[in-house]
Design an enzyme around this catalytic site. Sequence first.
Site, short mmCIF file in Angstrom:
data_model
loop_
_atom_site.label_atom_id
_atom_site.label_comp_id
_atom_site.label_asym_id
_atom_site.label_seq_id
_atom_site.Cartn_x
_atom_site.Cartn_y
_atom_site.Cartn_z
N GLY A 152 41.51 38.41 29.89
CA GLY A 152 42.88 38.51 30.33
C GLY A 152 43.22 39.87 30.93
N CYS A 153 44.49 40.24 30.84
CA CYS A 153 45.00 41.43 31.52
C CYS A 153 44.37 42.72 31.05
CB CYS A 153 46.52 41.53 31.33
SG CYS A 153 47.46 40.17 32.10
N ALA A 154 43.83 42.74 29.84
CA ALA A 154 43.29 43.98 29.27
C ALA A 154 41.85 44.24 29.67
CB ALA A 154 43.39 43.92 27.74
N ALA A 155 41.22 43.35 30.43
CA ALA A 155 39.76 43.36 30.56
C ALA A 155 39.18 44.53 31.33
CB ALA A 155 39.30 42.05 31.21
#
Length: 364
Positions: A152-155
Amino acid sequence: MTARIVSIGTALPDTRVTQSTLRDLFAAQPGFDRKAQRLVGAAFDAAAIDTRHVVLPQLAGTAVDGLPVRDGDTLLMPPTGARNDEYRRTAPGLFAAASRAAIEGSGYSTDAVTHVVTVSCTGMFAPGPDYHLVRDLGLSPTVERYHLGFIGCAAAIPALRLAARIVGNDPAAVVLVACTELCSLHWQTSSHPDQIVAASVFADGAGAAVVASGDPSREGLDLDGFATHVTDDGEKDMAWTVGDSGFEMTLTPEVPRIIGREISAIAADVLGDLADVDAWAVHPGGRSILDRVESALGLDAEALAPSREVLRRHGNMSSATLLFILRDLLADPALKDGDSVAAMAFGPGLTVEAATLTARRASA
Protein backbone atom coordinates in the site's frame (compact mmCIF):
# COMPACT_ATOMS: atom_id res chain seq x y z
CA MET A 1 28.66 2.22 4.74
CA THR A 2 25.85 4.79 4.58
CA ALA A 3 23.48 4.35 1.66
CA ARG A 4 22.41 7.47 -0.20
CA ILE A 5 19.55 8.33 -2.53
CA VAL A 6 21.58 9.97 -5.31
CA SER A 7 18.73 10.64 -7.72
CA ILE A 8 14.94 10.50 -7.96
CA GLY A 9 12.91 10.33 -11.16
CA THR A 10 9.16 10.50 -11.64
CA ALA A 11 6.68 9.81 -14.40
CA LEU A 12 2.98 10.50 -14.91
CA PRO A 13 0.34 9.27 -17.37
CA ASP A 14 -0.47 11.69 -20.18
CA THR A 15 -4.06 12.27 -19.09
CA ARG A 16 -4.45 15.06 -16.53
CA VAL A 17 -7.94 15.63 -15.20
CA THR A 18 -9.30 18.22 -12.82
CA GLN A 19 -10.76 17.26 -9.48
CA SER A 20 -14.02 19.00 -10.36
CA THR A 21 -14.39 16.90 -13.53
CA LEU A 22 -13.94 13.69 -11.58
CA ARG A 23 -16.31 14.92 -8.86
CA ASP A 24 -19.09 15.70 -11.32
CA LEU A 25 -18.63 12.38 -13.12
CA PHE A 26 -18.77 10.36 -9.91
CA ALA A 27 -21.76 12.26 -8.54
CA ALA A 28 -23.71 11.63 -11.76
CA GLN A 29 -23.78 7.84 -11.34
CA PRO A 30 -27.15 6.11 -11.59
CA GLY A 31 -28.58 5.19 -8.22
CA PHE A 32 -26.79 7.92 -6.29
CA ASP A 33 -29.43 9.69 -4.20
CA ARG A 34 -29.10 13.27 -2.97
CA LYS A 35 -27.35 12.17 0.20
CA ALA A 36 -24.72 10.28 -1.79
CA GLN A 37 -24.29 13.19 -4.20
CA ARG A 38 -23.76 15.59 -1.29
CA LEU A 39 -21.18 13.21 0.18
CA VAL A 40 -19.37 13.03 -3.17
CA GLY A 41 -19.29 16.80 -3.40
CA ALA A 42 -18.06 17.20 0.16
CA ALA A 43 -15.36 14.52 -0.12
CA PHE A 44 -13.97 15.66 -3.47
CA ASP A 45 -14.07 19.36 -2.58
CA ALA A 46 -12.40 18.85 0.79
CA ALA A 47 -9.57 16.73 -0.61
CA ALA A 48 -7.28 19.72 -1.35
CA ILE A 49 -6.56 18.27 -4.80
CA ASP A 50 -6.65 20.34 -7.99
CA THR A 51 -5.64 17.76 -10.59
CA ARG A 52 -4.80 14.09 -10.94
CA HIS A 53 -3.17 12.00 -13.66
CA VAL A 54 -4.80 8.76 -14.81
CA VAL A 55 -4.02 6.02 -17.33
CA LEU A 56 -7.66 6.02 -18.44
CA PRO A 57 -8.35 8.94 -20.82
CA GLN A 58 -11.99 7.88 -20.69
CA LEU A 59 -12.26 9.43 -17.23
CA ALA A 60 -11.47 12.81 -18.79
CA GLY A 61 -14.09 12.30 -21.51
CA THR A 62 -11.72 11.13 -24.26
CA ALA A 63 -13.11 8.25 -26.28
CA VAL A 64 -10.42 5.60 -26.78
CA ASP A 65 -10.28 1.88 -27.23
CA GLY A 66 -9.23 -0.07 -24.19
CA LEU A 67 -10.70 -0.90 -20.83
CA PRO A 68 -14.48 -0.27 -20.95
CA VAL A 69 -14.92 1.97 -17.93
CA ARG A 70 -17.43 4.50 -19.21
CA ASP A 71 -20.64 4.59 -21.24
CA GLY A 72 -21.56 8.27 -21.57
CA ASP A 73 -21.67 9.57 -18.01
CA THR A 74 -22.14 6.11 -16.55
CA LEU A 75 -19.08 4.46 -15.06
CA LEU A 76 -18.88 0.74 -15.74
CA MET A 77 -17.52 -1.98 -13.50
CA PRO A 78 -15.22 -4.17 -15.61
CA PRO A 79 -14.06 -7.46 -14.08
CA THR A 80 -10.78 -7.71 -12.22
CA GLY A 81 -9.10 -9.60 -15.04
CA ALA A 82 -9.78 -6.83 -17.54
CA ARG A 83 -8.53 -4.19 -15.12
CA ASN A 84 -5.38 -6.20 -14.47
CA ASP A 85 -4.82 -6.60 -18.22
CA GLU A 86 -4.80 -2.80 -18.49
CA TYR A 87 -2.32 -2.63 -15.63
CA ARG A 88 -0.10 -5.13 -17.41
CA ARG A 89 -0.30 -3.05 -20.59
CA THR A 90 0.36 0.38 -19.07
CA ALA A 91 2.41 -0.09 -15.88
CA PRO A 92 5.73 -1.21 -17.45
CA GLY A 93 6.06 2.01 -19.45
CA LEU A 94 5.67 4.16 -16.33
CA PHE A 95 8.09 1.99 -14.36
CA ALA A 96 10.61 2.45 -17.16
CA ALA A 97 10.08 6.20 -17.60
CA ALA A 98 10.59 7.00 -13.92
CA SER A 99 13.56 4.65 -13.72
CA ARG A 100 15.26 6.16 -16.78
CA ALA A 101 14.88 9.61 -15.26
CA ALA A 102 16.39 8.42 -11.98
CA ILE A 103 19.34 6.72 -13.66
CA GLU A 104 20.02 9.68 -15.96
CA GLY A 105 20.17 12.00 -12.96
CA SER A 106 22.35 9.71 -10.88
CA GLY A 107 25.63 9.87 -12.75
CA TYR A 108 25.58 6.09 -13.07
CA SER A 109 25.12 4.14 -16.29
CA THR A 110 22.55 1.39 -16.67
CA ASP A 111 25.46 -1.06 -16.63
CA ALA A 112 26.20 -0.03 -13.05
CA VAL A 113 22.81 -1.12 -11.67
CA THR A 114 23.21 -4.30 -9.63
CA HIS A 115 19.80 -4.64 -7.96
CA VAL A 116 16.20 -3.74 -8.81
CA VAL A 117 13.42 -3.35 -6.24
CA THR A 118 9.94 -2.75 -7.66
CA VAL A 119 6.82 -1.79 -5.72
CA SER A 120 3.13 -1.87 -6.60
CA CYS A 121 -0.22 -2.78 -5.06
CA THR A 122 -2.52 -2.04 -8.02
CA GLY A 123 -1.80 -4.99 -10.29
CA MET A 124 0.11 -8.23 -10.59
CA PHE A 125 1.56 -10.43 -13.29
CA ALA A 126 4.61 -12.56 -13.94
CA PRO A 127 7.19 -12.13 -15.24
CA GLY A 128 6.55 -8.87 -13.46
CA PRO A 129 7.67 -5.23 -13.42
CA ASP A 130 11.13 -6.14 -12.09
CA TYR A 131 11.72 -8.41 -15.09
CA HIS A 132 10.40 -5.83 -17.53
CA LEU A 133 12.69 -3.13 -16.13
CA VAL A 134 15.71 -5.33 -16.85
CA ARG A 135 14.55 -5.79 -20.44
CA ASP A 136 13.21 -2.26 -21.06
CA LEU A 137 16.26 -0.46 -19.66
CA GLY A 138 18.84 -2.89 -21.03
CA LEU A 139 20.12 -3.78 -17.58
CA SER A 140 22.45 -6.68 -17.02
CA PRO A 141 20.63 -10.04 -17.07
CA THR A 142 22.42 -10.85 -13.80
CA VAL A 143 20.75 -7.99 -11.89
CA GLU A 144 19.16 -9.21 -8.65
CA ARG A 145 15.43 -8.47 -8.57
CA TYR A 146 12.91 -8.06 -5.76
CA HIS A 147 9.24 -7.08 -5.83
CA LEU A 148 7.23 -5.71 -2.90
CA GLY A 149 3.50 -6.03 -3.49
CA PHE A 150 0.31 -5.09 -1.69
CA ILE A 151 2.00 -3.05 1.04
CA GLY A 152 0.00 0.00 0.00
CA CYS A 153 0.86 3.66 0.47
CA ALA A 154 3.71 2.99 2.91
CA ALA A 155 5.69 0.71 0.59
CA ALA A 156 8.33 3.16 -0.65
CA ILE A 157 9.96 3.22 2.79
CA PRO A 158 10.39 -0.58 3.09
CA ALA A 159 11.75 -0.54 -0.47
CA LEU A 160 14.32 2.12 0.46
CA ARG A 161 15.12 0.16 3.63
CA LEU A 162 15.84 -2.94 1.52
CA ALA A 163 18.03 -0.87 -0.81
CA ALA A 164 19.93 0.62 2.14
CA ARG A 165 20.60 -2.81 3.58
CA ILE A 166 21.84 -4.10 0.23
CA VAL A 167 24.25 -1.18 -0.08
CA GLY A 168 25.29 -1.52 3.56
CA ASN A 169 26.24 -5.12 2.90
CA ASP A 170 27.88 -4.38 -0.47
CA PRO A 171 29.24 -0.83 -0.93
CA ALA A 172 29.65 -1.47 -4.67
CA ALA A 173 25.94 -2.10 -5.12
CA VAL A 174 23.77 0.33 -7.09
CA VAL A 175 20.09 -0.26 -6.37
CA LEU A 176 17.19 0.96 -8.50
CA VAL A 177 13.95 1.34 -6.50
CA ALA A 178 10.84 1.87 -8.63
CA CYS A 179 7.21 2.39 -7.48
CA THR A 180 4.26 2.51 -9.89
CA GLU A 181 0.60 2.65 -8.90
CA LEU A 182 -2.43 2.80 -11.21
CA CYS A 183 -5.17 3.42 -8.69
CA SER A 184 -7.65 4.68 -11.29
CA LEU A 185 -8.01 1.15 -12.63
CA HIS A 186 -9.86 0.19 -9.49
CA TRP A 187 -12.52 2.87 -9.17
CA GLN A 188 -15.65 1.42 -7.60
CA THR A 189 -18.96 3.03 -8.57
CA SER A 190 -20.41 2.63 -5.12
CA SER A 191 -22.19 5.17 -2.94
CA HIS A 192 -20.60 3.61 0.15
CA PRO A 193 -18.69 6.35 2.01
CA ASP A 194 -15.42 4.37 2.00
CA GLN A 195 -15.50 4.07 -1.78
CA ILE A 196 -16.41 7.73 -2.24
CA VAL A 197 -13.44 8.77 -0.09
CA ALA A 198 -11.12 6.45 -2.03
CA ALA A 199 -12.37 7.81 -5.36
CA SER A 200 -11.81 11.37 -4.17
CA VAL A 201 -8.06 11.02 -3.54
CA PHE A 202 -6.35 8.21 -5.44
CA ALA A 203 -4.42 8.77 -8.67
CA ASP A 204 -1.74 7.24 -10.92
CA GLY A 205 1.99 7.87 -11.01
CA ALA A 206 5.48 6.42 -10.81
CA GLY A 207 8.60 7.29 -8.86
CA ALA A 208 12.08 5.78 -8.85
CA ALA A 209 15.27 6.29 -6.87
CA VAL A 210 18.88 5.24 -7.33
CA VAL A 211 20.49 4.21 -4.04
CA ALA A 212 24.25 3.77 -3.74
CA SER A 213 27.05 4.28 -1.24
CA GLY A 214 27.71 7.84 -0.13
CA ASP A 215 30.14 9.74 -2.36
CA PRO A 216 31.22 13.31 -1.52
CA SER A 217 30.95 14.22 -5.20
CA ARG A 218 27.26 13.27 -5.37
CA GLU A 219 24.41 15.15 -3.75
CA GLY A 220 21.56 13.21 -2.27
CA LEU A 221 19.79 12.02 0.84
CA ASP A 222 21.61 9.70 3.21
CA LEU A 223 19.39 6.91 4.51
CA ASP A 224 20.26 6.98 8.19
CA GLY A 225 17.64 4.82 9.85
CA PHE A 226 14.26 3.16 9.57
CA ALA A 227 11.46 2.12 11.89
CA THR A 228 8.06 0.51 11.61
CA HIS A 229 5.15 0.55 14.03
CA VAL A 230 1.81 -1.28 13.99
CA THR A 231 -0.97 0.62 15.76
CA ASP A 232 -3.23 -1.04 18.31
CA ASP A 233 -6.25 -0.71 16.04
CA GLY A 234 -7.04 0.15 12.45
CA GLU A 235 -6.68 -3.28 10.85
CA LYS A 236 -10.17 -3.00 9.38
CA ASP A 237 -10.03 0.73 8.68
CA MET A 238 -7.37 0.68 5.96
CA ALA A 239 -7.48 -2.44 3.80
CA TRP A 240 -6.96 -3.48 0.19
CA THR A 241 -8.60 -6.64 -1.10
CA VAL A 242 -9.15 -8.31 -4.47
CA GLY A 243 -12.79 -8.31 -5.53
CA ASP A 244 -14.56 -9.59 -8.63
CA SER A 245 -14.70 -6.05 -10.04
CA GLY A 246 -11.26 -4.74 -9.20
CA PHE A 247 -9.30 -4.18 -6.01
CA GLU A 248 -11.49 -2.81 -3.25
CA MET A 249 -10.08 -0.11 -0.98
CA THR A 250 -11.34 0.42 2.54
CA LEU A 251 -10.46 3.83 3.94
CA THR A 252 -12.72 4.79 6.83
CA PRO A 253 -12.92 8.14 8.65
CA GLU A 254 -11.24 6.41 11.59
CA VAL A 255 -7.85 6.42 9.80
CA PRO A 256 -7.06 10.12 10.35
CA ARG A 257 -8.34 9.87 13.90
CA ILE A 258 -6.16 6.85 14.69
CA ILE A 259 -3.12 8.55 13.19
CA GLY A 260 -3.85 11.77 15.05
CA ARG A 261 -4.25 9.91 18.32
CA GLU A 262 -1.10 7.81 18.09
CA ILE A 263 1.34 9.70 15.88
CA SER A 264 2.96 11.77 18.65
CA ALA A 265 4.15 8.74 20.61
CA ILE A 266 5.12 6.88 17.45
CA ALA A 267 7.07 9.84 16.02
CA ALA A 268 8.96 10.39 19.26
CA ASP A 269 9.79 6.69 19.41
CA VAL A 270 10.94 6.22 15.82
CA LEU A 271 12.29 9.69 14.97
CA GLY A 272 13.66 10.94 18.30
CA ASP A 273 13.66 14.64 19.13
CA LEU A 274 11.34 16.28 16.61
CA ALA A 275 13.01 19.63 17.23
CA ASP A 276 16.02 18.29 15.34
CA VAL A 277 13.99 17.70 12.15
CA ASP A 278 14.62 20.33 9.47
CA ALA A 279 12.23 19.03 6.79
CA TRP A 280 9.28 16.64 6.60
CA ALA A 281 8.19 14.18 3.93
CA VAL A 282 4.82 12.85 5.10
CA HIS A 283 2.74 10.72 2.78
CA PRO A 284 -0.46 12.66 1.99
CA GLY A 285 -2.96 9.87 2.31
CA GLY A 286 -5.48 12.70 2.33
CA ARG A 287 -5.78 16.29 3.53
CA SER A 288 -7.28 15.20 6.84
CA ILE A 289 -4.33 12.89 7.53
CA LEU A 290 -1.88 15.75 6.99
CA ASP A 291 -4.01 17.99 9.20
CA ARG A 292 -3.96 15.43 12.01
CA VAL A 293 -0.19 14.89 11.74
CA GLU A 294 0.47 18.63 11.71
CA SER A 295 -1.73 19.22 14.74
CA ALA A 296 -0.55 16.23 16.77
CA LEU A 297 3.14 16.96 16.22
CA GLY A 298 2.76 20.71 16.72
CA LEU A 299 4.28 21.50 13.32
CA ASP A 300 4.09 24.92 11.75
CA ALA A 301 2.06 25.41 8.59
CA GLU A 302 5.11 25.28 6.31
CA ALA A 303 6.41 21.95 7.59
CA LEU A 304 4.05 19.85 5.49
CA ALA A 305 3.92 22.23 2.52
CA PRO A 306 5.86 19.82 0.25
CA SER A 307 3.38 17.03 1.03
CA ARG A 308 0.38 19.29 0.50
CA GLU A 309 1.74 20.56 -2.81
CA VAL A 310 2.23 17.05 -4.19
CA LEU A 311 -1.29 16.17 -3.04
CA ARG A 312 -2.69 19.29 -4.69
CA ARG A 313 -1.03 18.66 -8.07
CA HIS A 314 -1.18 14.88 -8.24
CA GLY A 315 -3.47 13.36 -5.61
CA ASN A 316 -2.54 10.25 -3.64
CA MET A 317 -0.47 8.00 -5.92
CA SER A 318 -0.09 5.39 -3.17
CA SER A 319 3.52 4.17 -2.81
CA ALA A 320 4.94 6.48 -5.50
CA THR A 321 3.82 9.64 -3.70
CA LEU A 322 6.60 9.77 -1.12
CA LEU A 323 9.24 9.75 -3.86
CA PHE A 324 7.61 12.82 -5.43
CA ILE A 325 7.93 14.63 -2.09
CA LEU A 326 11.55 13.57 -1.59
CA ARG A 327 12.31 14.65 -5.17
CA ASP A 328 10.98 18.13 -4.44
CA LEU A 329 12.92 18.37 -1.18
CA LEU A 330 16.12 17.28 -2.90
CA ALA A 331 15.62 19.96 -5.57
CA ASP A 332 14.92 22.70 -3.00
CA PRO A 333 18.00 24.92 -2.45
CA ALA A 334 16.66 25.77 0.99
CA LEU A 335 17.59 22.23 2.10
CA LYS A 336 21.20 22.58 3.21
CA ASP A 337 24.00 20.08 3.68
CA GLY A 338 23.47 18.23 6.95
CA ASP A 339 19.78 19.08 7.29
CA SER A 340 17.68 16.32 8.82
CA VAL A 341 14.64 14.96 6.97
CA ALA A 342 11.91 12.84 8.56
CA ALA A 343 9.80 10.66 6.27
CA MET A 344 6.60 8.91 7.28
CA ALA A 345 3.96 6.91 5.42
CA PHE A 346 0.89 4.98 6.47
CA GLY A 347 -0.30 1.61 5.19
CA PRO A 348 -2.77 -1.17 5.89
CA GLY A 349 -2.60 -2.51 9.37
CA LEU A 350 -2.67 0.37 10.37
CA THR A 351 1.12 0.51 9.87
CA VAL A 352 3.40 3.51 10.22
CA GLU A 353 6.68 3.36 8.30
CA ALA A 354 9.34 5.97 9.04
CA ALA A 355 12.81 6.92 7.90
CA THR A 356 15.41 9.46 8.92
CA LEU A 357 17.52 11.02 6.20
CA THR A 358 20.27 13.61 6.00
CA ALA A 359 20.67 16.01 3.07
CA ARG A 360 24.05 15.96 1.39
CA ARG A 361 25.22 18.66 -0.96
CA ALA A 362 28.22 18.18 -3.21
CA SER A 363 31.47 19.48 -1.75
CA ALA A 364 33.29 22.18 -3.65
